[in-house]
Design a protein around this motif. Structure first.
Motif, mmCIF file in Angstrom:
data_model
loop_
_atom_site.group_PDB
_atom_site.id
_atom_site.type_symbol
_atom_site.label_atom_id
_atom_site.label_comp_id
_atom_site.label_asym_id
_atom_site.label_seq_id
_atom_site.Cartn_x
_atom_site.Cartn_y
_atom_site.Cartn_z
ATOM 1 N N ALA A 117 0.847 -1.188 0.000
ATOM 2 C CA ALA A 117 0.000 0.000 0.000
ATOM 3 C C ALA A 117 0.885 1.242 0.000
ATOM 4 O O ALA A 117 2.090 1.170 0.243
ATOM 5 C CB ALA A 117 -0.933 0.009 1.209
ATOM 6 N N GLN A 118 0.257 2.382 -0.277
ATOM 7 C CA GLN A 118 0.937 3.680 -0.194
ATOM 8 C C GLN A 118 0.097 4.640 0.651
ATOM 9 O O GLN A 118 0.173 5.848 0.504
ATOM 10 C CB GLN A 118 1.157 4.250 -1.596
ATOM 11 N N ILE A 136 13.056 14.152 5.254
ATOM 12 C CA ILE A 136 13.392 13.888 3.852
ATOM 13 C C ILE A 136 12.865 12.496 3.541
ATOM 14 O O ILE A 136 13.173 11.530 4.249
ATOM 15 C CB ILE A 136 14.909 13.961 3.614
ATOM 16 N N VAL A 137 12.044 12.367 2.499
ATOM 17 C CA VAL A 137 11.384 11.096 2.193
ATOM 18 C C VAL A 137 11.800 10.638 0.792
ATOM 19 O O VAL A 137 11.533 11.325 -0.197
ATOM 20 C CB VAL A 137 9.851 11.220 2.269
ATOM 21 N N LEU A 138 12.442 9.491 0.718
ATOM 22 C CA LEU A 138 12.890 8.914 -0.546
ATOM 23 C C LEU A 138 12.002 7.731 -0.909
ATOM 24 O O LEU A 138 11.682 6.900 -0.053
ATOM 25 C CB LEU A 138 14.346 8.453 -0.447
ATOM 26 N N ALA A 139 11.619 7.642 -2.199
ATOM 27 C CA ALA A 139 10.693 6.600 -2.650
ATOM 28 C C ALA A 139 11.327 5.763 -3.752
ATOM 29 O O ALA A 139 11.242 6.109 -4.938
ATOM 30 C CB ALA A 139 9.393 7.223 -3.151
ATOM 31 N N PRO A 140 11.966 4.648 -3.416
ATOM 32 C CA PRO A 140 12.551 3.760 -4.437
ATOM 33 C C PRO A 140 11.459 3.045 -5.227
ATOM 34 O O PRO A 140 10.331 2.890 -4.762
ATOM 35 C CB PRO A 140 13.373 2.758 -3.610
ATOM 36 N N SER A 141 11.832 2.572 -6.435
ATOM 37 C CA SER A 141 10.869 1.822 -7.245
ATOM 38 C C SER A 141 11.403 0.451 -7.662
ATOM 39 O O SER A 141 10.732 -0.281 -8.364
ATOM 40 C CB SER A 141 10.490 2.614 -8.505
ATOM 41 N N LYS A 142 12.609 0.128 -7.240
ATOM 42 C CA LYS A 142 13.183 -1.182 -7.537
ATOM 43 C C LYS A 142 14.251 -1.496 -6.486
ATOM 44 O O LYS A 142 14.660 -0.619 -5.718
ATOM 45 C CB LYS A 142 13.786 -1.205 -8.942
ATOM 46 N N SER A 143 14.684 -2.749 -6.467
ATOM 47 C CA SER A 143 15.597 -3.190 -5.415
ATOM 48 C C SER A 143 16.926 -2.443 -5.448
ATOM 49 O O SER A 143 17.498 -2.140 -4.397
ATOM 50 C CB SER A 143 15.837 -4.700 -5.537
ATOM 51 N N THR A 255 6.235 1.468 -6.498
ATOM 52 C CA THR A 255 5.742 0.422 -7.384
ATOM 53 C C THR A 255 4.867 0.985 -8.502
ATOM 54 O O THR A 255 4.930 0.532 -9.646
ATOM 55 C CB THR A 255 4.956 -0.620 -6.574
ATOM 56 N N CYS A 256 4.063 1.991 -8.194
ATOM 57 C CA CYS A 256 3.192 2.578 -9.221
ATOM 58 C C CYS A 256 4.003 3.271 -10.300
ATOM 59 O O CYS A 256 3.620 3.263 -11.480
ATOM 60 C CB CYS A 256 2.213 3.563 -8.580
ATOM 61 N N GLY A 257 5.115 3.885 -9.931
ATOM 62 C CA GLY A 257 5.993 4.481 -10.925
ATOM 63 C C GLY A 257 6.609 3.430 -11.823
ATOM 64 O O GLY A 257 6.803 3.647 -13.027
ATOM 65 N N ARG A 258 6.891 2.287 -11.250
ATOM 66 C CA ARG A 258 7.454 1.177 -12.019
ATOM 67 C C ARG A 258 6.431 0.656 -13.034
ATOM 68 O O ARG A 258 6.756 0.443 -14.208
ATOM 69 C CB ARG A 258 7.846 0.078 -11.026
ATOM 70 N N ILE A 259 5.195 0.457 -12.581
ATOM 71 C CA ILE A 259 4.140 0.014 -13.490
ATOM 72 C C ILE A 259 3.877 1.068 -14.558
ATOM 73 O O ILE A 259 3.587 0.756 -15.716
ATOM 74 C CB ILE A 259 2.845 -0.275 -12.691
ATOM 75 N N VAL A 303 -1.411 7.678 -10.153
ATOM 76 C CA VAL A 303 -1.641 6.259 -9.879
ATOM 77 C C VAL A 303 -1.138 5.986 -8.469
ATOM 78 O O VAL A 303 0.050 6.152 -8.179
ATOM 79 C CB VAL A 303 -0.906 5.369 -10.901
ATOM 80 N N GLU A 304 -2.034 5.576 -7.581
ATOM 81 C CA GLU A 304 -1.684 5.449 -6.173
ATOM 82 C C GLU A 304 -2.331 4.211 -5.553
ATOM 83 O O GLU A 304 -3.409 3.786 -5.970
ATOM 84 C CB GLU A 304 -2.133 6.688 -5.390
ATOM 85 N N LEU A 305 -1.668 3.678 -4.540
ATOM 86 C CA LEU A 305 -2.203 2.559 -3.764
ATOM 87 C C LEU A 305 -2.805 3.096 -2.474
ATOM 88 O O LEU A 305 -2.447 2.714 -1.361
ATOM 89 C CB LEU A 305 -1.095 1.537 -3.469
#
Length: 356
Positions: A117-118, A136-143, A255-259, A303-305
């Motif tokens: 979820a987000q 400071i908030v960082l949002a990764p999209s892959k491992s 994850t939504c950025g990845r999709i 696009v959000e969870l």
């Protein structure tokens, strides 16, 4: 440098070790548990210590105490656990202590579920505790980004004397991907001339946030806000994908950025000039990334969870000059590429020309 196949949570833990983290305080909670499991096995080999607190409240306050010594320290949790840490987060920010915090989001509210979820976006980016403070908030999209951003988070925390949050989700934390294990880069950081490590031969130092007069209280608040403004000016980060000639944009992080990248490619095949903006810093939100498109595009879909949280920041960044719509799933469910593309076609009344 080598590549290994590991879970996203394990990539976070390994990056912390490589970044010089020596202390971890936490309490296990799905879907972040592999962070503490991995560190329990490997951090002691690197001269560090892992301690499981009796709960999340104790763990975040242990981080406070440890950080006052200048030692690199981290904690990790998932949504309900992050809620329990909020008083401690406010105290860390007020004391200007560099701590790295990981929140691997799961579905809520309440106990919710274990799916990705987000829905912690507001809590993470607006300050879930009391007072005017920022993380400071960082949002990764892959491992690989989980690894890279975690390593950088320690440098950002030391640079600004501020807590830094890695905001992931259960999908990213549990997914296995090849990750390149990099050594810690050499970064010039300010001296830690504020630590409390015994005052023999020097004046005493105090790390407190309590103000005995309103005048001092306001002066402190203005000092913190000045720091946040500097962070906002220098640390906005985002990724653009096929935006040069885009008539429409989708916006998604993690994850939504990845999709979203697959949605853009499918849209292009269907004759729609779609682009993607993927926020990397959720705070400071990358307003600069949206500036060129305020007069250029016809509409945006976030696009959000969650029930629609980042959409508010997107509307502010675009100054409400174009329509912004929400495509979302909740409760641990994930939108498919086709689902998002069909939503875009519907809200903008676009004809999807499918390739044969």
């Amino acid at each position: 440098m080598k590549k290994i196949l590991i879970k996203g949570n394990e990539a976070i833990a390994e990056a912390a070790i490589q970044a010089g983290c020596k202390l971890f305080f936490g309490y296990p909670i799905t879907p972040s548990t592999e962070v503490v499991e991995y560190l329990s096995k490997h951090l002691p080999k690197a001269g560090g210590t892992v301690l499981q607190g009796e709960d999340e409240v104790a763990s975040i306050n242990m981080c406070y105490g440890a950080a006052t010594t200048g030692t690199r320290v981290m904690t990790a949790t998932s949504s309900p656990g992050f809620s329990l840490k909020q008083e401690g987060m406010s105290y860390l920010a007020a004391a200007e202590l560099p701590v790295v915090v990981v929140n691997v989001n799961r579905a809520g509210p309440g106990l919710g579920g274990l799916g990705p979820a987000q829905s912690d976006y507001f809590q993470c980016t607006k300050g879930g505790g009391h007072g005017d403070y920022r993380l400071i908030v960082l949002a990764p999209s892959k491992s690989q980004e989980l690894y890279d951003f975690t390593m950088e988070a320690f440098d950002l925390a030391d640079k600004y004397r501020n807590p830094v949050l890695i905001m992931a989700d259960g999908f990213l934390g549990q997914m296995m991907e090849p990750v390149e294990i990099k050594e810690r880069p050499q970064v010039e950081l300010p001296p830690k001339d504020w630590v409390v490590d015994g005052c023999r031969g020097r004046q005493k130092r105090k790390i407190v946030s309590y103000s005995l007069t309103n005048e001092i209280g306001e002066a402190n608040c203005l000092k913190w806000q000045d720091k946040y403004e500097k962070i906002k000016e220098t640390e906005q980060r985002w990724e653009e994908f096929y935006t040069e000639d885009a008539e429409y944009l989708i916006v998604g992080y993690g994850t939504c950025g990845r999709i979203g990248k697959s949605v853009v490619l499918n849209a292009r095949k269907a004759g729609i000039k779609l682009g993607l903006i993927r926020p990397i810093t959720l705070w400071p939100f990358p307003e600069k990334g949206f500036a060129p498109y305020k007069e250029k595009i016809k509409g945006i879909v976030t696009v959000e969870l969650n029930a629609g949280q980042m959409i508010e920041d997107v509307k502010l960044a675009i100054e409400c000059r174009v329509p912004v719509y929400l495509c979302n799933r909740q409760g641990g469910m994930m939108p498919s590429e086709n689902e998002i593309l069909e939503f875009i076609g519907k809200v903008f009344d676009l004809s999807l020309v499918r390739e044969a």
